[in-house]
Design a protein around this motif. Structure first.
Motif, PDB file in Angstrom:
ATOM      1  N   THR A  29     -17.753  15.896   5.396  1.00  0.00           N
ATOM      2  CA  THR A  29     -16.967  15.362   4.292  1.00  0.00           C
ATOM      3  C   THR A  29     -17.906  15.070   3.119  1.00  0.00           C
ATOM      4  OG1 THR A  29     -17.206  13.075   5.066  1.00  0.00           O
ATOM      5  CG2 THR A  29     -15.263  14.288   5.813  1.00  0.00           C
ATOM      6  N   VAL A  30     -17.396  15.307   1.932  1.00  0.00           N
ATOM      7  CA  VAL A  30     -18.133  14.991   0.708  1.00  0.00           C
ATOM      8  C   VAL A  30     -17.197  14.185  -0.184  1.00  0.00           C
ATOM      9  CG1 VAL A  30     -19.367  15.885  -1.296  1.00  0.00           C
ATOM     10  CG2 VAL A  30     -19.475  17.128   0.882  1.00  0.00           C
ATOM     11  N   GLU A  31     -17.623  12.987  -0.543  1.00  0.00           N
ATOM     12  CA  GLU A  31     -16.811  12.130  -1.393  1.00  0.00           C
ATOM     13  C   GLU A  31     -17.051  12.473  -2.858  1.00  0.00           C
ATOM     14  OE1 GLU A  31     -14.649  10.292   0.035  1.00  0.00           O
ATOM     15  OE2 GLU A  31     -15.440  10.532   2.069  1.00  0.00           O
ATOM     16  N   SER A  32     -16.066  12.159  -3.684  1.00  0.00           N
ATOM     17  CA  SER A  32     -16.189  12.391  -5.120  1.00  0.00           C
ATOM     18  C   SER A  32     -17.386  11.614  -5.665  1.00  0.00           C
ATOM     19  CB  SER A  32     -14.904  11.953  -5.824  1.00  0.00           C
ATOM     20  OG  SER A  32     -14.991  12.185  -7.211  1.00  0.00           O
ATOM     21  N   GLY A  33     -18.231  12.279  -6.442  1.00  0.00           N
ATOM     22  CA  GLY A  33     -19.398  11.649  -7.042  1.00  0.00           C
ATOM     23  C   GLY A  33     -20.619  11.591  -6.154  1.00  0.00           C
ATOM     24  N   GLU A  34     -20.518  12.127  -4.946  1.00  0.00           N
ATOM     25  CA  GLU A  34     -21.628  12.075  -3.992  1.00  0.00           C
ATOM     26  C   GLU A  34     -22.607  13.222  -4.239  1.00  0.00           C
ATOM     27  OE1 GLU A  34     -21.873  10.824   0.701  1.00  0.00           O
ATOM     28  OE2 GLU A  34     -20.304  12.208   0.093  1.00  0.00           O
ATOM     29  N   PHE A  35     -23.869  13.006  -3.864  1.00  0.00           N
ATOM     30  CA  PHE A  35     -24.904  14.037  -3.919  1.00  0.00           C
ATOM     31  C   PHE A  35     -25.278  14.329  -2.469  1.00  0.00           C
ATOM     32  CE2 PHE A  35     -29.163  15.241  -6.199  1.00  0.00           C
ATOM     33  CZ  PHE A  35     -29.272  16.373  -5.417  1.00  0.00           C
ATOM     34  N   VAL A  36     -24.891  15.503  -1.997  1.00  0.00           N
ATOM     35  CA  VAL A  36     -25.130  15.904  -0.609  1.00  0.00           C
ATOM     36  C   VAL A  36     -26.094  17.087  -0.586  1.00  0.00           C
ATOM     37  CG1 VAL A  36     -24.072  16.933   1.445  1.00  0.00           C
ATOM     38  CG2 VAL A  36     -22.913  15.067   0.245  1.00  0.00           C
ATOM     39  N   ALA A  37     -27.082  17.016   0.278  1.00  0.00           N
ATOM     40  CA  ALA A  37     -27.999  18.136   0.487  1.00  0.00           C
ATOM     41  C   ALA A  37     -27.730  18.752   1.851  1.00  0.00           C
ATOM     42  CB  ALA A  37     -29.448  17.674   0.397  1.00  0.00           C
ATOM     43  N   ASP A 209     -27.841  11.630  -1.594  1.00  0.00           N
ATOM     44  CA  ASP A 209     -27.289  10.433  -0.935  1.00  0.00           C
ATOM     45  C   ASP A 209     -27.171  10.655   0.570  1.00  0.00           C
ATOM     46  OD1 ASP A 209     -26.783   9.160  -3.461  1.00  0.00           O
ATOM     47  OD2 ASP A 209     -24.994  10.415  -3.671  1.00  0.00           O
ATOM     48  N   LYS A 210     -26.896  11.898   0.956  1.00  0.00           N
ATOM     49  CA  LYS A 210     -26.663  12.234   2.369  1.00  0.00           C
ATOM     50  C   LYS A 210     -27.177  13.643   2.631  1.00  0.00           C
ATOM     51  CE  LYS A 210     -22.322  12.825   3.652  1.00  0.00           C
ATOM     52  NZ  LYS A 210     -20.933  12.435   3.966  1.00  0.00           N
ATOM     53  N   ILE A 211     -27.677  13.868   3.820  1.00  0.00           N
ATOM     54  CA  ILE A 211     -28.186  15.179   4.209  1.00  0.00           C
ATOM     55  C   ILE A 211     -27.478  15.659   5.466  1.00  0.00           C
ATOM     56  CG2 ILE A 211     -30.191  16.487   5.040  1.00  0.00           C
ATOM     57  CD1 ILE A 211     -31.983  14.662   3.429  1.00  0.00           C
ATOM     58  N   GLY A 223     -27.162  12.274   7.920  1.00  0.00           N
ATOM     59  CA  GLY A 223     -27.519  10.891   7.633  1.00  0.00           C
ATOM     60  C   GLY A 223     -28.155  10.777   6.271  1.00  0.00           C
ATOM     61  N   THR A 224     -28.648   9.594   5.951  1.00  0.00           N
ATOM     62  CA  THR A 224     -29.341   9.395   4.684  1.00  0.00           C
ATOM     63  C   THR A 224     -30.702  10.090   4.743  1.00  0.00           C
ATOM     64  OG1 THR A 224     -30.466   7.370   5.352  1.00  0.00           O
ATOM     65  CG2 THR A 224     -28.230   7.143   4.428  1.00  0.00           C
TER      66      THR A 224
END
Length: 273
Positions: A29-37, A209-211, A223-224
């Motif tokens: 899941t990816v939330e709005s405004g999140e930075f996911v790698a 923010d999350k990987i 996780g972070t």
């Protein structure tokens, strides 16, 4: 509701001549405004996942929802592609016009956006990526980092909620990499654009923010960055490294020093001082 949801997603390349799927049982899941790698070794399925998020591919198992819209339903394709833009590894394969402003405007013209609105969006997008004043420059004369920023501007001009970057710095020199990552970080932190960054550079992943860590078509762990990169041996077992400063801190701990979980050189210097 999450902006991006993957539920039990699998994908098989039928022409590959193998029963082994490229992706298996992906949940994220990816939330709005999140930075996911998303990180993983070659062949782990990262680029396949990127193409699924922009409906260049459709899952053969499970489903992906973008802002509640199923990617498997054909009537949703164009709306999803306006919500989720994608930037690929090679900038030369993405630029379609001879000048910067025409390239950024290309998608808008295809949508029939009025000329006055196009001008406003193009100028605003170029300003956001630090390329204002380059409107009339020829695209083939730009550096690699500048080309990638123009490609990102083209996605921004479409007013995308989310940008998927598929190893956008892989073919760039260190200066170009910094230009692109500074732009990506600014767009996320200052403009609230959701970022899904697929990379094999661990220092870039540390900015997220999350990987999600991928291995052999599955999610190995998530996780972070601070949590993920402390598992040095676990990452090495799936053919991944950690940022050099994290490995240095890990070696210092092995030597008996008390060093907290750090992610940056500044954090390590502060700790040692």
């Amino acid at each position: 509701m999450s902006l991006v949801e993957a539920k039990g997603v699998g994908y098989s390349y039928q022409e590959a001549g193998t029963d082994e799927p490229a992706l298996k049982n992906i949940d994220l899941t990816v939330e709005s405004g999140e930075f996911v790698a998303i990180i993983g070794s070659n062949g782990s399925g990262k680029s396949t996942l990127a193409r699924l998020l922009n409906v260049l591919l459709v899952p053969t198992e499970g489903e992906i929802l973008i802002d509640g819209l199923k990617t498997s339903e054909k009537e949703n394709i164009w709306e999803i592609r306006q919500k989720v833009g994608i930037v690929f590894q090679n900038p030369d394969n993405q630029l379609v016009a001879t000048t910067v402003e025409n390239d950024v405007a290309f998608g808008l013209e295809n949508l029939g956006v009025p000329s006055r609105e196009i001008r406003l969006r193009v100028d605003n997008a170029l300003k956001m990526v630090g390329m204002n004043g380059f409107q009339e420059h020829e695209t083939h004369k730009l550096s690699g980092g500048q080309k990638q920023r123009v490609a990102i501007a083209g996605v921004i001009a479409m007013e995308s909620d989310c940008i998927v970057l598929d190893e956008p710095t892989a073919m760039l020199d260190p200066r170009g990499r910094k230009e692109v990552m500074d732009t990506v970080t600014y767009l996320n932190k200052e403009k609230g654009i959701t970022i899904i960054h697929i990379t094999h550079f661990m220092e870039e992943a540390a900015l997220a923010d999350k990987i999600y860590v991928m291995h052999q078509g599955q999610i190995y762990k998530s996780g972070t960055p601070r949590d993920i990169f402390q598992d040095v041996e676990g990452l090495k077992s799936v053919n991944l490294d950690v940022p050099q400063v994290v490995e240095l801190a890990n070696n210092l701990r092995k030597a008996g020093m008390t060093v907290p979980r750090i992610l940056s050189i500044d954090e390590l210097v502060s700790c040692l001082c």
